[in-house]
Design an enzyme around this catalytic site. Structure first.
Site, PDB file in Angstrom:
ATOM      1  N   LEU A   1      -6.875 -34.983  40.556  1.00  0.00           N
ATOM      2  CA  LEU A   1      -7.892 -34.427  41.436  1.00  0.00           C
ATOM      3  C   LEU A   1      -8.894 -35.535  41.742  1.00  0.00           C
ATOM      4  O   LEU A   1      -9.202 -36.349  40.867  1.00  0.00           O
ATOM      5  CB  LEU A   1      -8.622 -33.256  40.771  1.00  0.00           C
ATOM      6  N   ASP A   2      -9.411 -35.548  42.965  1.00  0.00           N
ATOM      7  CA  ASP A   2     -10.473 -36.491  43.295  1.00  0.00           C
ATOM      8  C   ASP A   2     -11.631 -36.314  42.316  1.00  0.00           C
ATOM      9  O   ASP A   2     -11.877 -35.220  41.801  1.00  0.00           O
ATOM     10  CB  ASP A   2     -10.998 -36.248  44.712  1.00  0.00           C
ATOM     11  N   ARG A   3     -12.362 -37.395  42.108  1.00  0.00           N
ATOM     12  CA  ARG A   3     -13.516 -37.352  41.197  1.00  0.00           C
ATOM     13  C   ARG A   3     -14.510 -36.260  41.600  1.00  0.00           C
ATOM     14  O   ARG A   3     -15.099 -35.590  40.751  1.00  0.00           O
ATOM     15  CB  ARG A   3     -14.213 -38.721  41.181  1.00  0.00           C
TER      16      ARG A   3
ATOM     17  N   THR B   1     -13.896 -33.481  43.267  1.00  0.00           N
ATOM     18  CA  THR B   1     -13.303 -32.146  43.329  1.00  0.00           C
ATOM     19  C   THR B   1     -13.232 -31.537  41.939  1.00  0.00           C
ATOM     20  O   THR B   1     -12.803 -32.200  40.991  1.00  0.00           O
ATOM     21  CB  THR B   1     -11.887 -32.207  43.935  1.00  0.00           C
TER      22      THR B   1
END
Length: 278
Positions: free
Chosen positions: A124-126, A128
């Site tokens: 997951l993106d940082r 998100t």
């Protein structure tokens, strides 16, 4: 593994390791050789007089950067002998990269659970938050990572956008070609064969349900922005906004709400849901 972190791997040009480290990485790296903190693949300590062949590999533990602690908990949603599922908070990277090393979900979990082979099955993106799956053993890692890589995991996200949605009929399927180039903070859409697809549903009151059918970098953020509906709190789309390292006041309103798949080891149906809200 040392305090939740594995060693960095360096491929050599060949010759005296001390000289190469000094030339390529500077005095601090050379000092690691002198201090006995660089090792060959079989665990032998590299010394000041060590000479190795071209393409040899050595390992060392990096000095950790100064990091601002991410002040949010990461509850464990589920755990068995193969996987650990967590509810990741905003601002916490999945795994070490760049200036984020110790303050990552992977290192936190390795330290908390003392599971040195722990590895993310996906990312997951940082910025998100939401459901994130880790494997516990090297023997099962490939099975779960392949599941995600093949798109055999059903994912649902929630997002909030304060922008007016006039001109769109929902649900809408967004297809485009997304490219993320090294050195650029933003991904961009380009002409060509689509490689990214997202179904966007409007739930009222600025809330949206996003169902990605592919997994390109920043896909959901790019597709929402392309609809004229940038996600609230996004520092990259439509414009890059500089945010101080310790500023946690405006999280990206994007949440990985559910993951659903058939477990590749047990054959059981799995469904995990985040307890977080937007």
């Amino acid at each position: 593994m040392r305090d939740g972190l594995g060693p960095a791997r360096v491929r050599l040009r060949g010759g005296a390791v001390l000289v190469e480290f000094a030339d390529r990485f500077g005095e601090a790296a050379a000092q690691k050789v002198l201090d006995g903190e660089v090792f060959t693949a079989d665990g032998e300590v590299v010394g000041a007089a060590t000479v190795l062949q071209p393409n040899s590999v050595v390992y060392l533990y990096r000095d950790l950067p100064d990091e601002v602690p991410v002040p949010f908990d990461m509850p464990i949603v589920y755990r068995d002998e193969n996987v650990v599922v967590v509810d990741k908070p905003h601002f916490l990277a999945t795994m070490p990269r760049g200036s984020h090393v110790a303050e990552t979900a992977l290192v936190r979990l390795r330290r908390e659970l003392d599971v040195p082979e722990l590895s993310p099955a996906h990312r997951l993106d940082r910025l998100t938050a939401g459901v994130l799956v880790f494997t516990t053993r090297r023997a099962v890692r490939g099975a779960y990572q392949t599941l995600f890589a093949r798109g055999e995991v059903a994912k649902t996200y929630l997002a909030r956008s304060s922008a007016p949605h006039t001109g769109h009929e929902f649900p809408v399927t967004v297809r485009s070609r997304i490219v993320k180039r090294r050195g650029s903070l933003q991904a961009c859409e380009e002409p060509g064969e689509p490689n990214a697809e997202t179904v966007v549903e409007h739930m009222g009151d600025g809330r949206y349900r996003l169902t990605p059918r592919t997994g390109r970098t920043h896909q959901l953020r790019v597709h929402m922005n392309s609809l004229g509906l940038p996600i609230d709190g996004d520092p990259l789309y439509p414009d890059v906004v500089e945010v101080a390292a310790g500023d946690f006041s405006a999280p990206l309103r994007l949440l990985a709400q559910t993951l659903e798949f058939t477990d590749p080891i047990t054959g059981l149906h799995r469904r995990f849901t985040s307890a977080r809200s937007l």
